[in-house]
Design an enzyme around this catalytic site. Structure first.
Site, PDB file in Angstrom:
ATOM      1  N   LYS A 192     -37.379  50.966  38.411  1.00 16.44           N
ATOM      2  CA  LYS A 192     -38.598  50.872  39.211  1.00 16.44           C
ATOM      3  C   LYS A 192     -39.559  49.877  38.580  1.00 16.44           C
ATOM      4  CE  LYS A 192     -38.385  55.540  41.156  1.00 16.44           C
ATOM      5  NZ  LYS A 192     -39.083  56.833  41.316  1.00 16.44           N
ATOM      6  N   HIS A 303     -37.239  57.091  32.714  1.00 20.47           N
ATOM      7  CA  HIS A 303     -38.460  57.794  33.118  1.00 20.47           C
ATOM      8  C   HIS A 303     -39.652  57.237  32.356  1.00 20.47           C
ATOM      9  CE1 HIS A 303     -36.136  61.628  34.532  1.00 20.47           C
ATOM     10  NE2 HIS A 303     -36.239  60.714  35.480  1.00 20.47           N
ATOM     11  N   TYR A 312     -35.592  68.688  33.473  1.00 16.28           N
ATOM     12  CA  TYR A 312     -34.222  69.097  33.177  1.00 16.28           C
ATOM     13  C   TYR A 312     -34.199  70.298  32.240  1.00 16.28           C
ATOM     14  CZ  TYR A 312     -33.072  64.729  35.403  1.00 16.28           C
ATOM     15  OH  TYR A 312     -32.969  63.710  36.329  1.00 16.28           O
TER      16      TYR A 312
END
Length: 332
Positions: A192, A303, A312
């Site tokens: 991203k 991330h 998680y």
């Protein structure tokens, strides 16, 4: 000095603020050129912000400047979305786009403050994504055969990278052949915001890639026997559509990857709600279960915030609670 009506009108037009749609377009250009947002992100933001701009024009015609918009207008808009049957998650996505837009508007001096930040996000139901077990994932990835795949070598390589490297669907389809760093046993992934990261390429994934690349080369030669057809795209569509044409790459789409993953997964015993991101969740969860450090997982997944990766931890905690409730005598 007496000025003409034309001169007065021209000055008024120059001083008049751009319409909402114009500011949306300007923000989208910032996202594309300065922040390197993906085409998928740009489409999503354009849809959400143009819908909001259309709502303001239809419901609040008297508002012609963006600095006239108040947080109550945004709250009312979210209410109309819910009334139309949109889910709370979809409404929250719309608000996130509007907040991001107003944050930029404030920085650019179009508004004094980000009024969208005063609007509360709709409460979302807390649910954890269902993650297949290690055994289930191995069964899926190890059995990509003719009955479940239109191009087994390609589809196996896709599953190996999604599960073996934990990359996103858009990151997978954006891969080029040059992104495979064989000497370092790694692949270069553009995440991203065009942020790049190197991810280790495991033996199983490397073997699957080599098998696919051999078939890829053979298919290109067979179809373009008399023409030199080259494309940088790693994963190609079955029919090689677009290859050899001006600006054509034949690149596989994210939608096609979704269909490939779902078809193979269902035929190998997984639920129908499996999608490419399920494999990414499985990658992170199984690493954590096997003792990997949370910060290492954060780097591998790309991330930006550790809090995203900590989800998680919730997954494995939920699994531990399920085992405890099922097996411990004092839990019954």
């Amino acid at each position: 000095m007496i000025r003409s009506d034309a001169e007065i009108e021209e000055d008024a037009e120059q001083q008049a603020p751009p319409p909402l749609a114009g500011l949306v377009d300007e923000y989208l250009r910032v996202l594309a050129n300065e922040r390197g947002s993906s085409a998928h992100t740009l489409r999503a933001y354009q849809r959400e912000l143009m819908n909001f701009a259309s709502h303001m024009g239809a419901r609040h015609a008297a508002i012609v400047r963006v600095d006239q918009i108040e947080h109550l207008h945004i709250r009312t808009y979210l209410g109309t979305l819910l009334e139309r049957g949109l889910s709370k998650a979809s409404t929250a996505r719309a608000l996130a786009a509007i907040r991001s837009w107003f944050k930029w508007l404030a920085r650019a001096g179009h508004v004094e403050q980000n009024v969208a930040s005063l609007v509360a996000t709709p409460k979302l139901p807390k649910h954890l994504p269902r993650v297949p077990s290690i055994e289930q994932m191995n069964r899926v990835v190890d059995n990509v055969d003719d009955d479940a795949a239109s191009w087994p070598a390609r589809d196996k390589a896709i599953l190996e990278l999604l599960y073996g490297c934990g990359i996103r669907n858009a990151e997978l389809t954006g891969l080029n052949i040059a992104d495979i760093h064989w000497g370092n046993d790694a692949i270069l992934v553009r995440g991203k915001g065009q942020k790049q990261r190197l991810i280790p390429l495991g033996d199983a994934a490397a073997q699957a890639l080599r098998a696919y690349l051999a078939e890829r080369s053979a298919r290109l030669k067979a179809k373009f026997a008399n023409v030199r057809a080259e494309t940088p795209a790693l994963f190609l569509s079955l029919q090689l559509r677009g290859v050899g044409k001006p600006a054509g790459e034949g690149r596989l789409t994210t939608r096609s990857v979704g269909r490939i993953v779902k078809r193979v997964a269902i035929l190998r015993g997984l639920s129908a709600d499996v999608h490419p991101h399920t494999l990414r969740h499985a990658f992170g969860t199984h690493l954590l279960e096997e003792g990997a450090d949370l910060r290492a997982i954060q780097e591998l997944l790309g991330h930006e915030r550790l809090s995203t990766t900590q989800r998680y931890t919730q997954l494995t905690t939920a699994q531990l609670e399920a085992v405890y409730d099922k097996t411990h005598p004092r839990a019954r």
